[in-house]
Design an enzyme around this catalytic site. Structure first.
Site, mmCIF file in Angstrom:
data_model
loop_
_atom_site.group_PDB
_atom_site.id
_atom_site.type_symbol
_atom_site.label_atom_id
_atom_site.label_comp_id
_atom_site.label_asym_id
_atom_site.label_seq_id
_atom_site.Cartn_x
_atom_site.Cartn_y
_atom_site.Cartn_z
ATOM 1 N N SER A 33 -1.684 50.601 -34.074
ATOM 2 C CA SER A 33 -2.598 51.523 -33.679
ATOM 3 C C SER A 33 -3.173 52.184 -34.762
ATOM 4 O O SER A 33 -4.166 53.147 -34.293
ATOM 5 C CB SER A 33 -1.754 52.716 -32.798
ATOM 6 O OG SER A 33 -1.524 52.035 -31.603
ATOM 7 N N THR A 64 11.181 43.656 -23.661
ATOM 8 C CA THR A 64 10.431 43.522 -25.004
ATOM 9 C C THR A 64 10.190 42.032 -25.473
ATOM 10 O O THR A 64 9.206 41.845 -25.769
ATOM 11 C CB THR A 64 11.491 44.337 -25.845
ATOM 12 O OG1 THR A 64 11.605 45.798 -25.601
ATOM 13 C CG2 THR A 64 10.788 44.445 -27.277
ATOM 14 N N THR A 102 2.396 50.727 -34.103
ATOM 15 C CA THR A 102 3.596 49.832 -33.764
ATOM 16 C C THR A 102 3.271 48.564 -33.090
ATOM 17 O O THR A 102 2.445 48.571 -32.149
ATOM 18 C CB THR A 102 4.557 50.589 -32.610
ATOM 19 O OG1 THR A 102 4.874 51.851 -33.094
ATOM 20 C CG2 THR A 102 5.794 49.739 -32.384
HETATM 21 C C1 REX Z 1 3.472 47.851 -27.633
HETATM 22 C C2 REX Z 1 5.141 47.660 -27.532
HETATM 23 C C3 REX Z 1 3.361 49.384 -28.285
HETATM 24 C C4 REX Z 1 5.747 47.346 -28.758
HETATM 25 C C5 REX Z 1 1.913 49.890 -28.452
HETATM 26 N N1 REX Z 1 1.218 49.707 -29.669
HETATM 27 O O1 REX Z 1 1.314 50.257 -27.672
HETATM 28 C C6 REX Z 1 0.137 50.428 -30.041
HETATM 29 C C7 REX Z 1 0.559 51.424 -31.056
HETATM 30 C C8 REX Z 1 -0.894 49.311 -30.557
HETATM 31 O O2 REX Z 1 0.579 51.076 -32.287
HETATM 32 N N2 REX Z 1 0.940 52.436 -30.531
HETATM 33 C C9 REX Z 1 1.952 53.305 -31.296
HETATM 34 C C10 REX Z 1 7.208 47.055 -28.703
HETATM 35 C C11 REX Z 1 2.682 54.082 -30.509
HETATM 36 C C12 REX Z 1 1.253 54.207 -32.197
HETATM 37 O O3 REX Z 1 0.225 54.980 -31.711
HETATM 38 O O4 REX Z 1 1.831 54.858 -33.105
HETATM 39 N N3 REX Z 1 8.095 47.648 -27.803
HETATM 40 C C13 REX Z 1 7.668 47.214 -30.286
HETATM 41 C C14 REX Z 1 8.375 47.247 -26.641
HETATM 42 C C15 REX Z 1 9.211 48.013 -25.823
HETATM 43 O O5 REX Z 1 8.084 46.148 -26.351
HETATM 44 N N4 REX Z 1 9.870 47.595 -24.807
HETATM 45 O O6 REX Z 1 8.432 48.022 -30.494
HETATM 46 O O7 REX Z 1 7.367 45.976 -31.160
#
Ligand code: REX
Length: 423
Positions: free
Chosen positions: A106, A168, A348
């Site tokens: 992100s 996940t 993430t």
């Molecule tokens: C998707 C799931 C995480 C990842 C997500 N990522 O929405 C966006 C991002 C692009 O970076 N957001 C974060 C997975 C929160 C931000 O803004 O910092 N998790 C993982 C799962 C959980 O699959 N069941 O941890 O790789």
């Protein structure tokens, strides 16, 4: 190549940007906080010296919490300093390397916001335009959701990744090689119940930034990759930064990313290769620590946006009950325990956690990453790098033991590099 108008900004204009933070912002809505008149981090008090021992301890805590490797790079008044622990490749055993590229998740949102705000500065769209005006029929409630709602996560649109990644590893494997159109991603929640009325509340959602990408493409007639390149990557010389979609590889020297399954004790999944199509303008970029330092410093230093657009980006809503975390337009603010405020984004994606933050004046910047995800303790530990460098010995966690007796000795696996700054 035609440079956008804001590229002609001088350092004087950057000072004007800080001054503009004193004047009322163009728009207001409930529960927002205007840019501070005396932003911490831009004050006249001497900035705390980064505590490099505490920085290494934070990186070691990150690997102790389950990341194969972790690294951070800090730029400030002196030479840039980079620290790395553990490995960037569990099979080959290559040490973590501060020059390597990785998926930034992100943090991509900040790049997308900068492009959209540049377009707004050029008059190609307005921050308070309804989405419906530019993307007719995309959303049933697109007449009530504005561009600013998208950028501030106040649209109420649900996040399609909640269902996608409920489980996940199966969720990830189902999309690892998939190529979505942005319209397909939005379609996943087009008619789903809204988290809140448009404008009423902060609710983080990737859907918002997929639509931001669509707005960029609509306004310019180009793919987002071309606009990131032309407006940010080329002008700042970010050689390690790219929007990689739908190609699955991270090109060049890179860090391999390892995803923790939900099941305790299950083996890590190498998640490096993926289309990142589920993320698009919300999270499909790759970069390196040096490039992230340069990017956030340039942004906060007023070199990417005209003052009124940077000012708009810095109008913040709290995102936590303790009111130490805030969101502006594609930009987070963290208020650290020592009172210093830092601005940037977290990221993430499967296998990678990222932090990219700078002080309000852009003069001090930190990029930190760990090559794991779905491991909250590792992410929290990595967040400790912010306190270490921006608070130094003044962190609320107390004195950080600079003495020989308490300073951890580097292990052979630790890379410790003073790297030259890019010109
Ligand atoms: C998707 C799931 C995480 C990842 C997500 N990522 O929405 C966006 C991002 C692009 O970076 N957001 C974060 C997975 C929160 C931000 O803004 O910092 N998790 C993982 C799962 C959980 O699959 N069941 O941890 O790789």
């Amino acid at each position: 190549m035609r440079l956008p108008a804001h590229r002609r900004l001088t350092f004087g204009a950057a000072l004007l940007a800080a001054a503009a933070a004193l004047s009322p912002a163009a728009t207001a809505h409930a529960a927002v906080i205007r840019p501070a008149a005396t932003p911490a981090g831009a004050s006249t008090a001497p900035a705390p010296r980064p505590d490099l021992d505490a920085l290494v301890r934070a990186l070691r805590s990150t690997t102790a919490a389950g990341a194969p490797g972790a690294m951070a790079r800090f730029t400030g008044p002196g030479r840039p300093v980079a620290k790395a622990v553990g490995v960037r490749d569990r099979v080959g055993g290559a040490a973590m390397d501060p020059r390597a590229r990785f998926r930034i998740g992100s943090v991509t949102k900040t790049f997308s916001a900068v492009v959209l705000l540049q377009l707004a500065a050029e008059g190609r769209l307005g921050l308070d335009d309804p989405v419906e005006r530019h993307l007719p029929g995309l959303l049933p409630d697109g007449g009530r959701i504005t561009v600013r709602h998208l950028l501030s996560h106040r649209s109420g649109l649900p996040d399609y990744t909640d269902a996608m990644f409920e489980r996940t590893v199966p969720g990830f494997e189902a999309v690892r090689k998939k190529v979505f159109s942005p319209r397909e991603l939005v379609g996943l929640v087009r008619r789903a119940p809204r988290a809140a009325q448009p404008g009423a509340a902060y609710a983080y959602s990737n859907t918002n930034f997929v639509i931001v990408g669509m707005l960029i493409e609509k306004a310019t007639g180009h793919g987002v990759a071309q606009e990131y390149e032309r407006r940010i990557i080329k002008p700042l010389g970010l050689d390690d930064t790219a929007y990689v979609h739908p190609a699955t590889a991270v090109p060049g020297r890179h860090v391999r990313g390892y995803l923790h399954p939900d099941e305790a004790g299950a083996p890590l999944v190498d998640a490096t290769e993926q289309t990142a199509s589920w993320a698009q303008a919300a999270g499909a970029m790759i970069s390196s620590p040096a490039d992230l330092n340069t990017f956030v410093s340039a942004l906060l230093g007023g070199r990417l946006l005209p003052p009124r657009m940077l000012d708009a980006m810095l109008v913040m809503s709290p995102t936590d009950a303790a009111r130490t975390r805030f969101y502006g337009l594609g930009l987070r603010r963290y208020d650290l325990t020592c009172g210093v405020r830092v601005y940037g984004h977290t990221g993430t994606v499967q296998g990678y956690y990222t932090y990219a933050f700078a002080t309000r004046d852009g003069r001090r910047a930190l990029a930190a990453m760990a090559n794991t995800s779905n491991r909250g303790q590792a992410n929290t530990a990595l967040g400790g790098t912010l306190e270490a460098v921006f608070c130094g010995g003044k962190s609320a966690s107390g004195p950080t033991g600079r003495g020989l007796a308490t300073t951890p000795r580097p292990t052979p696996a630790d890379a410790d590099a003073d790297l030259p700054e890019r010109g």
